[in-house]
Motif scaffolding. Structure first.
Motif, PDB file in Angstrom:
ATOM      1  N   GLU A  50      23.728  -0.024 -12.556  1.00 56.89           N
ATOM      2  CA  GLU A  50      22.815  -0.040 -13.707  1.00 56.89           C
ATOM      3  C   GLU A  50      23.563   0.153 -15.025  1.00 56.89           C
ATOM      4  O   GLU A  50      23.028  -0.146 -16.092  1.00 56.89           O
ATOM      5  CB  GLU A  50      21.686   0.987 -13.538  1.00 56.89           C
ATOM      6  CG  GLU A  50      22.178   2.402 -13.359  1.00 56.89           C
ATOM      7  CD  GLU A  50      21.015   3.370 -13.114  1.00 56.89           C
ATOM      8  OE1 GLU A  50      21.284   4.545 -12.862  1.00 56.89           O
ATOM      9  OE2 GLU A  50      19.847   2.929 -13.184  1.00 56.89           O
ATOM     10  N   HIS A  51      24.805   0.597 -14.935  1.00 58.54           N
ATOM     11  CA  HIS A  51      25.584   0.788 -16.163  1.00 58.54           C
ATOM     12  C   HIS A  51      26.783  -0.163 -16.281  1.00 58.54           C
ATOM     13  O   HIS A  51      27.570  -0.030 -17.219  1.00 58.54           O
ATOM     14  CB  HIS A  51      26.082   2.240 -16.265  1.00 58.54           C
ATOM     15  CG  HIS A  51      25.020   3.196 -16.684  1.00 58.54           C
ATOM     16  ND1 HIS A  51      24.623   3.342 -17.985  1.00 58.54           N
ATOM     17  CD2 HIS A  51      24.238   4.029 -15.962  1.00 58.54           C
ATOM     18  CE1 HIS A  51      23.662   4.242 -18.054  1.00 58.54           C
ATOM     19  NE2 HIS A  51      23.390   4.676 -16.838  1.00 58.54           N
ATOM     20  N   VAL A  52      26.965  -1.038 -15.320  1.00 62.34           N
ATOM     21  CA  VAL A  52      28.142  -1.912 -15.348  1.00 62.34           C
ATOM     22  C   VAL A  52      27.735  -3.338 -14.998  1.00 62.34           C
ATOM     23  O   VAL A  52      27.048  -3.570 -14.002  1.00 62.34           O
ATOM     24  CB  VAL A  52      29.232  -1.442 -14.348  1.00 62.34           C
ATOM     25  CG1 VAL A  52      30.498  -2.286 -14.511  1.00 62.34           C
ATOM     26  CG2 VAL A  52      29.560   0.027 -14.529  1.00 62.34           C
ATOM     27  N   SER A  53      28.152  -4.304 -15.810  1.00 63.99           N
ATOM     28  CA  SER A  53      27.953  -5.704 -15.446  1.00 63.99           C
ATOM     29  C   SER A  53      29.268  -6.453 -15.620  1.00 63.99           C
ATOM     30  O   SER A  53      30.165  -5.997 -16.342  1.00 63.99           O
ATOM     31  CB  SER A  53      26.864  -6.347 -16.307  1.00 63.99           C
ATOM     32  OG  SER A  53      27.326  -6.533 -17.619  1.00 63.99           O
ATOM     33  N   ILE A  54      29.409  -7.562 -14.921  1.00 61.99           N
ATOM     34  CA  ILE A  54      30.622  -8.368 -15.035  1.00 61.99           C
ATOM     35  C   ILE A  54      30.270  -9.795 -15.456  1.00 61.99           C
ATOM     36  O   ILE A  54      29.164 -10.270 -15.218  1.00 61.99           O
ATOM     37  CB  ILE A  54      31.425  -8.425 -13.716  1.00 61.99           C
ATOM     38  CG1 ILE A  54      30.529  -8.913 -12.566  1.00 61.99           C
ATOM     39  CG2 ILE A  54      32.037  -7.085 -13.394  1.00 61.99           C
ATOM     40  CD1 ILE A  54      31.292  -9.348 -11.341  1.00 61.99           C
ATOM     41  N   TYR A  55      31.240 -10.450 -16.048  1.00 61.59           N
ATOM     42  CA  TYR A  55      31.091 -11.841 -16.460  1.00 61.59           C
ATOM     43  C   TYR A  55      32.466 -12.487 -16.272  1.00 61.59           C
ATOM     44  O   TYR A  55      33.418 -12.161 -16.977  1.00 61.59           O
ATOM     45  CB  TYR A  55      30.645 -11.907 -17.923  1.00 61.59           C
ATOM     46  CG  TYR A  55      30.193 -13.274 -18.376  1.00 61.59           C
ATOM     47  CD1 TYR A  55      28.850 -13.637 -18.316  1.00 61.59           C
ATOM     48  CD2 TYR A  55      31.103 -14.200 -18.875  1.00 61.59           C
ATOM     49  CE1 TYR A  55      28.425 -14.892 -18.740  1.00 61.59           C
ATOM     50  CE2 TYR A  55      30.684 -15.456 -19.288  1.00 61.59           C
ATOM     51  CZ  TYR A  55      29.346 -15.794 -19.226  1.00 61.59           C
ATOM     52  OH  TYR A  55      28.931 -17.037 -19.645  1.00 61.59           O
ATOM     53  N   LEU A  56      32.570 -13.374 -15.282  1.00 63.11           N
ATOM     54  CA  LEU A  56      33.846 -13.986 -14.911  1.00 63.11           C
ATOM     55  C   LEU A  56      33.693 -15.490 -15.039  1.00 63.11           C
ATOM     56  O   LEU A  56      32.904 -16.089 -14.326  1.00 63.11           O
ATOM     57  CB  LEU A  56      34.214 -13.618 -13.469  1.00 63.11           C
ATOM     58  CG  LEU A  56      33.999 -12.160 -13.033  1.00 63.11           C
ATOM     59  CD1 LEU A  56      34.332 -11.988 -11.555  1.00 63.11           C
ATOM     60  CD2 LEU A  56      34.829 -11.209 -13.866  1.00 63.11           C
ATOM     61  N   GLN A  57      34.444 -16.100 -15.945  1.00 67.49           N
ATOM     62  CA  GLN A  57      34.292 -17.531 -16.178  1.00 67.49           C
ATOM     63  C   GLN A  57      35.637 -18.230 -16.204  1.00 67.49           C
ATOM     64  O   GLN A  57      36.324 -18.234 -17.215  1.00 67.49           O
ATOM     65  CB  GLN A  57      33.558 -17.792 -17.494  1.00 67.49           C
ATOM     66  CG  GLN A  57      33.432 -19.284 -17.773  1.00 67.49           C
ATOM     67  CD  GLN A  57      32.697 -19.627 -19.061  1.00 67.49           C
ATOM     68  OE1 GLN A  57      31.765 -20.369 -19.034  1.00 67.49           O
ATOM     69  NE2 GLN A  57      33.122 -19.089 -20.182  1.00 67.49           N
ATOM     70  N   PRO A  58      36.052 -18.845 -15.100  1.00 66.34           N
ATOM     71  CA  PRO A  58      37.231 -19.722 -15.170  1.00 66.34           C
ATOM     72  C   PRO A  58      36.835 -21.106 -15.685  1.00 66.34           C
ATOM     73  O   PRO A  58      35.673 -21.508 -15.594  1.00 66.34           O
ATOM     74  CB  PRO A  58      37.714 -19.806 -13.724  1.00 66.34           C
ATOM     75  CG  PRO A  58      36.589 -19.353 -12.871  1.00 66.34           C
ATOM     76  CD  PRO A  58      35.546 -18.687 -13.727  1.00 66.34           C
ATOM     77  N   ASP A  59      37.798 -21.787 -16.251  1.00 68.67           N
ATOM     78  CA  ASP A  59      37.628 -23.178 -16.650  1.00 68.67           C
ATOM     79  C   ASP A  59      38.525 -24.034 -15.761  1.00 68.67           C
ATOM     80  O   ASP A  59      39.719 -23.761 -15.652  1.00 68.67           O
ATOM     81  CB  ASP A  59      38.038 -23.365 -18.114  1.00 68.67           C
ATOM     82  CG  ASP A  59      37.871 -24.803 -18.572  1.00 68.67           C
ATOM     83  OD1 ASP A  59      36.857 -25.413 -18.209  1.00 68.67           O
ATOM     84  OD2 ASP A  59      38.741 -25.309 -19.298  1.00 68.67           O
ATOM     85  N   PHE A  60      37.956 -25.049 -15.127  1.00 67.09           N
ATOM     86  CA  PHE A  60      38.730 -25.903 -14.225  1.00 67.09           C
ATOM     87  C   PHE A  60      39.263 -27.151 -14.936  1.00 67.09           C
ATOM     88  O   PHE A  60      39.770 -28.058 -14.296  1.00 67.09           O
ATOM     89  CB  PHE A  60      37.894 -26.290 -13.007  1.00 67.09           C
ATOM     90  CG  PHE A  60      37.754 -25.180 -12.007  1.00 67.09           C
ATOM     91  CD1 PHE A  60      36.840 -24.148 -12.214  1.00 67.09           C
ATOM     92  CD2 PHE A  60      38.557 -25.122 -10.868  1.00 67.09           C
ATOM     93  CE1 PHE A  60      36.718 -23.105 -11.303  1.00 67.09           C
ATOM     94  CE2 PHE A  60      38.435 -24.084  -9.955  1.00 67.09           C
ATOM     95  CZ  PHE A  60      37.518 -23.072 -10.172  1.00 67.09           C
ATOM     96  N   ALA A  61      39.155 -27.209 -16.269  1.00 65.52           N
ATOM     97  CA  ALA A  61      39.675 -28.368 -17.005  1.00 65.52           C
ATOM     98  C   ALA A  61      40.791 -27.952 -17.954  1.00 65.52           C
ATOM     99  O   ALA A  61      41.014 -28.597 -18.973  1.00 65.52           O
ATOM    100  CB  ALA A  61      38.547 -29.063 -17.750  1.00 65.52           C
ATOM    101  N   SER A  62      41.502 -26.885 -17.637  1.00 68.02           N
ATOM    102  CA  SER A  62      42.626 -26.456 -18.459  1.00 68.02           C
ATOM    103  C   SER A  62      43.872 -27.251 -18.097  1.00 68.02           C
ATOM    104  O   SER A  62      43.980 -27.787 -17.001  1.00 68.02           O
ATOM    105  CB  SER A  62      42.891 -24.965 -18.247  1.00 68.02           C
ATOM    106  OG  SER A  62      41.778 -24.208 -18.648  1.00 68.02           O
ATOM    107  N   ALA A  63      44.818 -27.319 -19.028  1.00 72.47           N
ATOM    108  CA  ALA A  63      46.027 -28.099 -18.801  1.00 72.47           C
ATOM    109  C   ALA A  63      47.256 -27.202 -18.869  1.00 72.47           C
ATOM    110  O   ALA A  63      47.321 -26.269 -19.671  1.00 72.47           O
ATOM    111  CB  ALA A  63      46.136 -29.195 -19.847  1.00 72.47           C
ATOM    112  N   ILE A  64      48.224 -27.464 -17.987  1.00 74.37           N
ATOM    113  CA  ILE A  64      49.555 -26.867 -18.110  1.00 74.37           C
ATOM    114  C   ILE A  64      50.497 -28.051 -18.247  1.00 74.37           C
ATOM    115  O   ILE A  64      50.807 -28.725 -17.269  1.00 74.37           O
ATOM    116  CB  ILE A  64      49.924 -26.009 -16.883  1.00 74.37           C
ATOM    117  CG1 ILE A  64      48.941 -24.841 -16.741  1.00 74.37           C
ATOM    118  CG2 ILE A  64      51.348 -25.482 -17.002  1.00 74.37           C
ATOM    119  CD1 ILE A  64      49.255 -23.911 -15.587  1.00 74.37           C
TER     120      ILE A  64
END
Lengths: 360, 360, 360
Positions: A50-64
């Motif tokens: 109730e006091h902690v939330s997460i938000y995890l967002q990878p991007d699969f269109a990044s370039a190296i």
């Protein structure tokens, strides 16, 4: 949950210029390009307590380098709420730096295809790694949530008051000095007659470590003062909308004339103004025509040699919200901008662009 | 959902040749190798609207130089259906290019360990970024779905008729010219007596931008004509199965003799024939012995210098479908093929290979 | 499911040394650092058949050069159970090599911020690609499961007896020779009075192919003997806990004096002892103060030139288990260790560190 943007920027235009590129905005501009996947996002989020939330967002269109479509982190943070009403919270991890409005607005909701150069040049991928404190009253949190969708095009909840410290070298890059950046922001969305209006202001200060290539030098220490202040005005599209932002400051930049190969902390300024009109339910479809003018004179610190940009751009476009799952945007851009590649020449031309966005 | 393939290619054989490698097929062949993870796939898919579905498949066993097991995109597309019966659709994004049968068949379902060189050399990772239109009658869509499993080894639904345009440089690579590739394909699966048979043909045309290293040159422009036509015949294993495909065309390739360091658009041809026999329920396990012969003479455009391959290969194998979740394939390969590394010498030898595939 | 660790290592200490770094342990140590994401894990796991389970764990905080936060594989394996009680199993894929205790314990459960140099230097990322056989009686499997949490800090189930073969070059790296490594381990957790105790021993043997840079050479073949034996003692914190491990062996390493630029297979030894005390429910929070002393003299084969480390380190810390979802660890480290960068000088200093761990 997430969204993907497919683009094609090579439609005919009145004044084509193959050297008109914009690497921060869209790497698929200019010659020798075809279809592009600009963003391929997946989000994992939720309350884990109730006091902690997460938000995890990878991007699969990044370039190296030449390897496209690698999975690289965008957001990866936890919110720790101090009170039961969730009005006070600490955000730890990589997240958007609270500076300006368009930077915080998701690309999923933005009408123009790329962010404006003036304010987006503040941070690589709008994000950095740090600790941020946000406060917003519960009713304003609800208001932020109500405004953050593809119709009203809000920014989501980055607090009424936000401040924090962060590395300062930008998302997914190693810190390269011992100083942190600091940022503070206030914003307030309110009902003005029958329409929501939001006004905000923010500022940050830090030292950025700039990279130079052969033939370019830095004036003194490569850790340079990097500071900006921004003011934002948003009139939400009910049905006429208007957004304007302007920032001034100084940051790493090549100079002009004799100084054109010397990076120093130099003045910068610029902003944009955008007008839009929401047409709901035209044969079951929502349309949103818009026009945006952008001006920027200043460096882009995140690029090698921190080139000095002189950008004047006008974008005319329309967003078709065909389905909740499917949006198409067409835009015609009249641009006069500095090239992202050495020797950083000024280029003029028009581009006709189309984007298909899938929301899931 | 997804699958993973673990391999070991170093079992004893009658004629071992440590220089026998096949980089497009399996980077774990040849000397100084041990266990390998050839594929590590996770798929996210679903209908997000009655007219829109998505299919997102990263591979966690991709390599960037010596860094193995990086997450890189394979499929990332949306299907937009025009009609309620979903017979007509537009596929946007990165997906398999509709050319041939084995290219479209999932490696999860294929019996031989690697795809044949002849047709697989057409596209890097079988995929590209573009827009494809597919049509198939509802009953044939159902037939494609019924055939696409590890027992019947179908290709899935790429339409009875498919055509499209795409960048042409292959999956996860930047486009490098202003021309798009175009492809068209027709295929028809039908009941012949008690057994399903499928016949198909396809062709594509475009210009591919080839990369050369030191000591190698291109004849004229590095954007070279790249065009092929393929014919495919599939007799589904009920219980005897047979697949044969052949393609001819021209594409970037080193030459022979005096031309052995010069890349030009040169003729190519090749194909394969595969016989298999499905044995169900032998002590609760399904067996599928198979034999495949491959022939290819032509370039591999996606590799640096577009080396010219001369491949003659015979593969004898058996796939044990122990559980739905677990399959083991053993294969003995008699190979005479050009090395993937300069100076591209011809190598002969045998390889004994084993693969464990986990389906989830 | 997964967890993320955010760190900040730049708090004031009594004896700061900006050259005190530890690349294997934490790349965010030393000068020019700020906040860091040390681990960003997502786990996908489950039984896909009564005899087959999978465990797939990418890490989203891996680095490729200066590009941080790329998604790269950690665990990716299938367990194949031979019996209904799941006492006998084969583990295929990339997984932790069963050697020692702390190597197998999840970082999610470990109290000290980094693993000890002495035993962690055995394998890059503790993992390799191979085939492992594990056996444990059902009641001991249950005991392993009961002990593997943040309170009791167990290792999870790597069998009472485990043995296997693997490539030997470490996780996510190509194999570079034709020899496999072999490993065997026994361990036994038992109730001693009211407290669980576990004793174990393991050993491995193989040949490791070492990489050298300019100015460094190898003595003879670059495939060098790499062999170690380890003994482990664990007294689980009920409430007083104690862990001690020691390993001896030989492996690729630079020498001393005249041999300081020559890599050869040389003797190594080292270990650690850790004391901890679990305080439950102090105002609703669990505390775990701990102290750990580490000693290591030997090479780190996975680094270029296999530098010889001389490490003496004392870490005093406390872990606050604020919520199941949220743990904070503070540590003060007194360190005398060899630098991870050429010319590998000895550095002394203190570091004050803080970590916030989010479990989801």
């Amino acid at each position: 949950r997430g969204y993907t943007q497919f683009r094609y920027n090579r439609l005919p235009s009145f004044e084509r210029n193959d050297d008109l590129i914009n690497e921060q905005g869209d790497r698929f501009l200019g010659k020798n390009q075809g279809f592009g996947i600009r963003r391929a996002r997946l989000v994992i989020f939720g309350d884990i307590h109730e006091h902690v939330s997460i938000y995890l967002q990878p991007d699969f269109a990044s370039a190296i380098g030449d390897q496209l479509n690698v999975a690289i982190m965008r957001d990866w943070y936890a919110d720790i709420f101090f009170d039961a009403k969730k009005e006070f919270r600490l955000r730890l991890g990589q997240s958007k730096v609270p500076f300006g409005f368009e930077n915080l607005q998701s690309s999923q909701n933005r009408a123009p295809l790329d962010r404006n150069d003036a304010i987006n040049s503040a941070f690589r991928d709008e994000r950095d790694l740090g600790a941020f404190f946000y406060w917003a009253p519960a009713e304003i949190r609800q208001r932020f949530a109500d405004l953050a969708n593809s119709k009203l095009k809000g920014s989501g909840d980055y607090g009424v008051v936000g401040f924090g410290v962060f590395n300062g070298q930008g998302a997914n890059r190693p810190e390269r000095n011992d100083t942190l950046h600091a940022v503070a922001r206030v914003t307030w969305p309110f009902l003005f007659g029958k329409q929501y209006v939001e006004v905000g202001a923010a500022g940050y200060y830090g030292r950025f470590n700039v990279t130079t290539g052969t033939g370019y030098t830095t004036q003194g220490d490569s850790n340079m003062v990097d500071a900006r202040a921004v003011a934002s005005l948003v009139i939400y599209p009910q049905p006429i909308g208007f957004v304007a932002e302007y920032n001034v400051g100084r940051g790493p930049s090549l100079g002009e004339g004799d100084e054109s190969t010397v990076v120093a902390s130099r003045p910068l300024h610029g902003g944009y103004a955008q007008l839009m009109y929401r047409l709901d339910n035209v044969l079951g479809i929502s349309f949103l025509p818009y026009v945006r003018g952008t001006l920027y004179q200043g460096g882009k610190k995140a690029e090698t040699n921190a080139p000095r940009y002189d950008v004047r751009e006008l974008e005319l476009g329309v967003e078709w919200q065909i389905l909740k799952a499917l949006e198409v945007t067409g835009a015609y851009v009249l641009s006069d901008r500095t090239s992202s590649r050495a020797p950083y020449e000024q280029e003029q031309g028009h581009v006709t662009r189309i984007q298909v966005q899938v929301n899931y």
